[in-house]
Every structure is written in structure tokens, then in C-alpha cells.
Write a protein that holds these residues in place. Structure first.
Motif, PDB file in Angstrom:
ATOM      1  N   LEU A   1      35.390 -91.460  41.298  1.00  0.00           N
ATOM      2  CA  LEU A   1      36.247 -92.132  42.279  1.00  0.00           C
ATOM      3  C   LEU A   1      36.152 -93.639  42.105  1.00  0.00           C
ATOM      4  O   LEU A   1      35.066 -94.196  42.008  1.00  0.00           O
ATOM      5  N   SER A   2      37.317 -94.285  42.058  1.00  0.00           N
ATOM      6  CA  SER A   2      37.409 -95.739  41.978  1.00  0.00           C
ATOM      7  C   SER A   2      38.029 -96.249  43.275  1.00  0.00           C
ATOM      8  O   SER A   2      39.134 -95.844  43.628  1.00  0.00           O
ATOM      9  N   THR A   3      37.316 -97.136  43.978  1.00  0.00           N
ATOM     10  CA  THR A   3      37.785 -97.614  45.280  1.00  0.00           C
ATOM     11  C   THR A   3      37.843 -99.129  45.294  1.00  0.00           C
ATOM     12  O   THR A   3      37.031 -99.814  44.657  1.00  0.00           O
ATOM     13  N   LEU A   4      38.819 -99.649  46.042  1.00  0.00           N
ATOM     14  CA  LEU A   4      39.000-101.088  46.164  1.00  0.00           C
ATOM     15  C   LEU A   4      38.021-101.640  47.193  1.00  0.00           C
ATOM     16  O   LEU A   4      37.932-101.150  48.319  1.00  0.00           O
ATOM     17  N   ASP A   5      37.279-102.651  46.797  1.00  0.00           N
ATOM     18  CA  ASP A   5      36.291-103.273  47.668  1.00  0.00           C
ATOM     19  C   ASP A   5      36.936-104.434  48.418  1.00  0.00           C
ATOM     20  O   ASP A   5      37.699-105.195  47.819  1.00  0.00           O
ATOM     21  N   PRO A   6      36.707-104.622  49.732  1.00  0.00           N
ATOM     22  CA  PRO A   6      35.762-103.898  50.595  1.00  0.00           C
ATOM     23  C   PRO A   6      36.412-102.804  51.441  1.00  0.00           C
ATOM     24  O   PRO A   6      35.781-102.263  52.329  1.00  0.00           O
ATOM     25  N   LEU A   7      37.688-102.464  51.177  1.00  0.00           N
ATOM     26  CA  LEU A   7      38.387-101.501  52.042  1.00  0.00           C
ATOM     27  C   LEU A   7      37.918-100.071  51.832  1.00  0.00           C
ATOM     28  O   LEU A   7      38.039 -99.240  52.721  1.00  0.00           O
ATOM     29  N   GLY A   8      37.427 -99.765  50.650  1.00  0.00           N
ATOM     30  CA  GLY A   8      37.135 -98.377  50.325  1.00  0.00           C
ATOM     31  C   GLY A   8      38.389 -97.579  50.044  1.00  0.00           C
ATOM     32  O   GLY A   8      38.381 -96.356  50.112  1.00  0.00           O
ATOM     33  N   MET A   9      39.486 -98.269  49.719  1.00  0.00           N
ATOM     34  CA  MET A   9      40.755 -97.603  49.433  1.00  0.00           C
ATOM     35  C   MET A   9      40.714 -96.988  48.037  1.00  0.00           C
ATOM     36  O   MET A   9      40.467 -97.690  47.047  1.00  0.00           O
ATOM     37  N   PRO A  10      40.956 -95.683  47.907  1.00  0.00           N
ATOM     38  CA  PRO A  10      40.924 -95.048  46.577  1.00  0.00           C
ATOM     39  C   PRO A  10      42.029 -95.606  45.674  1.00  0.00           C
ATOM     40  O   PRO A  10      43.187 -95.685  46.065  1.00  0.00           O
ATOM     41  N   ILE A  11      41.652 -95.990  44.469  1.00  0.00           N
ATOM     42  CA  ILE A  11      42.597 -96.478  43.470  1.00  0.00           C
ATOM     43  C   ILE A  11      42.877 -95.421  42.422  1.00  0.00           C
ATOM     44  O   ILE A  11      44.010 -95.219  41.996  1.00  0.00           O
ATOM     45  N   ALA A  12      41.832 -94.734  41.989  1.00  0.00           N
ATOM     46  CA  ALA A  12      41.991 -93.693  40.972  1.00  0.00           C
ATOM     47  C   ALA A  12      40.933 -92.625  41.188  1.00  0.00           C
ATOM     48  O   ALA A  12      39.803 -92.929  41.573  1.00  0.00           O
ATOM     49  N   THR A  13      41.322 -91.391  40.945  1.00  0.00           N
ATOM     50  CA  THR A  13      40.415 -90.258  41.102  1.00  0.00           C
ATOM     51  C   THR A  13      40.527 -89.357  39.884  1.00  0.00           C
ATOM     52  O   THR A  13      41.633 -89.090  39.408  1.00  0.00           O
ATOM     53  N   GLU A  14      39.391 -88.924  39.395  1.00  0.00           N
ATOM     54  CA  GLU A  14      39.375 -88.017  38.255  1.00  0.00           C
ATOM     55  C   GLU A  14      38.511 -86.814  38.612  1.00  0.00           C
ATOM     56  O   GLU A  14      37.357 -86.971  39.032  1.00  0.00           O
ATOM     57  N   ILE A  15      39.078 -85.621  38.482  1.00  0.00           N
ATOM     58  CA  ILE A  15      38.357 -84.378  38.740  1.00  0.00           C
ATOM     59  C   ILE A  15      38.013 -83.755  37.387  1.00  0.00           C
ATOM     60  O   ILE A  15      38.909 -83.480  36.585  1.00  0.00           O
ATOM     61  N   LEU A  16      36.710 -83.527  37.162  1.00  0.00           N
ATOM     62  CA  LEU A  16      36.268 -83.065  35.854  1.00  0.00           C
ATOM     63  C   LEU A  16      35.337 -81.874  36.000  1.00  0.00           C
ATOM     64  O   LEU A  16      34.795 -81.623  37.078  1.00  0.00           O
ATOM     65  N   SER A  17      35.157 -81.164  34.917  1.00  0.00           N
ATOM     66  CA  SER A  17      34.260 -80.013  34.940  1.00  0.00           C
ATOM     67  C   SER A  17      32.822 -80.476  35.148  1.00  0.00           C
ATOM     68  O   SER A  17      32.423 -81.565  34.729  1.00  0.00           O
ATOM     69  N   GLY A  18      32.029 -79.641  35.798  1.00  0.00           N
ATOM     70  CA  GLY A  18      30.732 -80.053  36.322  1.00  0.00           C
ATOM     71  C   GLY A  18      29.648 -80.298  35.312  1.00  0.00           C
ATOM     72  O   GLY A  18      28.607 -80.870  35.650  1.00  0.00           O
ATOM     73  N   GLU A  19      29.840 -79.914  34.036  1.00  0.00           N
ATOM     74  CA  GLU A  19      28.771 -80.102  33.064  1.00  0.00           C
ATOM     75  C   GLU A  19      28.792 -81.479  32.415  1.00  0.00           C
ATOM     76  O   GLU A  19      27.885 -81.859  31.682  1.00  0.00           O
ATOM     77  N   LYS A  20      29.836 -82.277  32.680  1.00  0.00           N
ATOM     78  CA  LYS A  20      30.004 -83.567  32.010  1.00  0.00           C
ATOM     79  C   LYS A  20      29.002 -84.594  32.518  1.00  0.00           C
ATOM     80  O   LYS A  20      28.674 -84.639  33.704  1.00  0.00           O
ATOM     81  N   ALA A  21      28.553 -85.463  31.602  1.00  0.00           N
ATOM     82  CA  ALA A  21      27.667 -86.566  31.962  1.00  0.00           C
ATOM     83  C   ALA A  21      28.476 -87.712  32.551  1.00  0.00           C
ATOM     84  O   ALA A  21      29.698 -87.801  32.360  1.00  0.00           O
ATOM     85  N   ASP A  22      27.804 -88.623  33.250  1.00  0.00           N
ATOM     86  CA  ASP A  22      28.496 -89.733  33.906  1.00  0.00           C
ATOM     87  C   ASP A  22      28.971 -90.806  32.932  1.00  0.00           C
ATOM     88  O   ASP A  22      30.077 -91.340  33.076  1.00  0.00           O
ATOM     89  N   ASP A  23      28.146 -91.144  31.949  1.00  0.00           N
ATOM     90  CA  ASP A  23      28.408 -92.319  31.110  1.00  0.00           C
ATOM     91  C   ASP A  23      29.789 -92.319  30.463  1.00  0.00           C
ATOM     92  O   ASP A  23      30.472 -93.356  30.474  1.00  0.00           O
ATOM     93  N   PRO A  24      30.267 -91.213  29.876  1.00  0.00           N
ATOM     94  CA  PRO A  24      31.579 -91.269  29.221  1.00  0.00           C
ATOM     95  C   PRO A  24      32.763 -91.364  30.182  1.00  0.00           C
ATOM     96  O   PRO A  24      33.903 -91.489  29.727  1.00  0.00           O
TER      97      PRO A  24
END
Length: 215
Positions: free
Chosen positions: A170-193
Motif C-alpha cells: 500500500l502506498s499512501t499520501l502523507d500526512p492524509l493517509g490517502m491511498p495512492i496505489a495498492t498491489e495485491i500479491l501472492s503471500g509467498e513473495k518477499a517485500d524487497d522486490p
């Protein structure tokens, strides 16, 4: 010969508020633009079906398909005032909603839809974006693992390694916390990529090259 007027009573609840908000966001037009239907699609347009379905989900806190048609049939006049007069309860039947999900399951169309939706919201609220925060999390479920599905075994942030999970970036605009972009991915993926693609989605939405990213 005089006729008695026909009076219909319907529960309005929060429907006008939700439909107006979705209308201001331009959800109907963007759905129709980025998720084109097959030429055989008949009845209410895809964008209107999605908007009414979202209204049901938000109003009733219920995402089940088989409850939508009955809900619509009891509120037809209210919904018609915000959509087309040709609206029928059959436009929200569970088989029609299944067809909607097939159109919405095309991942490639979500990128362009989300970018245009996010940029339009920035214009509506006259927001000057300067800082965006990126964070990933997991959501666990007892649904089990489907080899081709989103729920997979992975490192659990909920301390539930016994449950399958899906990962959300989840990417949110600071300081509102407004979502800018959301990506739903399979649960085995690592965070870094996941961060570079998320940053690219944020930049395509905000249309700014220089912006402070926190993660």
C-alpha cells in the motif's frame, strides 16, 4: 374515473451519500473506460453495475453475490434516481456479478484504472503531493492454499505461520493517509522486490518525478 396514486416505500439509508461520492470520484466512467465489455453485454453498463454493487458492499458490509439482487429489488426507485431508468434487479443477479468479476480480473487494466482514479482525486481535493509512504502487510485466512491463487504459505507478519496469506503493498499520501496505489500479491513473495514497482505506480499517478518516498 380517478385512480389512487401508487405509493412505494423504500429504505434510503446511506445509499444517496455513497452513490454521490462514487459519482464524484468518476468510478463508473473509469470502469467503462478501462474494462471494456464484450459486444454481447446487454442491460446496465458495467460501470453502473460496479457502482451499485460497491454501494451494497459498503452499505450492508456484505460482499456475497447472492444477496445483491434482493437488496436492489427493494430499492429500485432510489437507485434509478442515480442511474438509468432501465435498471432492473436482474442487472445485479449473481450470475451477472460473476461476469463482472471476470472483467475485473484482468490485472493489466487495473494499473491504468488506478493511476487515473488517483490523479483525479488529487485534482478534486487540490492536494499537493510531496511525501508518500510505502508499506507491505499480510492478511491471513483459513481458506487454504490454491497453487494458482493468491493465498500461499509465506513469512507471516501476524505470527500465524499455520495460515495461508496474501500480501498487500500500500502506498499512501502523507500526512492524509490517502491511498495512492495498492498491489495485491501472492503471500509467498518477499517485500524487497515490491518497492520499485510500487514507486513506479505512485509516480504514474501523481505525475511528479521528485517526491519523497518513505518505507
Amino acid at each position: 374515473m380517478e385512480f389512487e396514486p401508487r405509493i412505494t416505500n423504500e429504505r434510503v439509508d446511506d445509499i444517496p451519500l455513497l452513490l454521490t461520492q462514487l459519482e464524484q470520484m468518476g468510478v463508473e466512467q473509469l470502469i467503462d473506460k478501462h474494462f471494456p465489455c464484450h459486444g454481447n453485454w446487454q442491460g446496465l453498463n458495467l460501470g453502473s453495475v460496479v457502482v451499485i454493487w460497491l454501494t451494497h458492499i459498503l452499505s450492508q458490509a456484505d460482499h456475497r453475490l447472492n444477496h445483491v439482487q434482493g437488496w436492489v429489488s427493494k430499492r429500485l426507485e432510489t437507485l434509478k434516481s442515480f442511474t438509468e431508468e432501465s435498471l432492473r434487479s436482474l442487472d445485479l443477479a449473481d450470475d451477472r456479478l460473476q461476469a463482472v468479476l471476470r472483467y475485473l480480473s484482468i490485472d493489466a487494466n487495473w494499473f491504468s484504472f488506478e493511476s487515473e482514479l488517483g490523479s483525479s482525486l488529487l485534482r478534486v481535493y487540490d492536494i499537493i503531493p510531496e511525501q508518500v509512504r510505502l508499506d507491505s502487510t499480510t492478511a491471513s485466512s483459513h481458506c487454504g492454499v490454491n497453487p494458482e491463487g493468491l493465498f500461499q504459505w509465506g513469512h507471516s507478519k501476524d505470527n500465524r505461520p499455520d495460515l495461508a496469506q496474501v500480501k498487500i503493498m500500500l502506498s499512501t499520501l502523507d500526512p492524509l493517509g490517502m491511498p495512492i496505489a495498492t498491489e495485491i500479491l501472492s503471500g509467498e513473495k518477499a517485500d524487497d522486490p515490491l518497492y520499485i514497482p510500487a514507486i513506479d505506480k505512485v509516480r504514474s499517478t501523481i505525475k511528479k518525478v521528485r517526491i519523497v518516498i518513505y518505507w
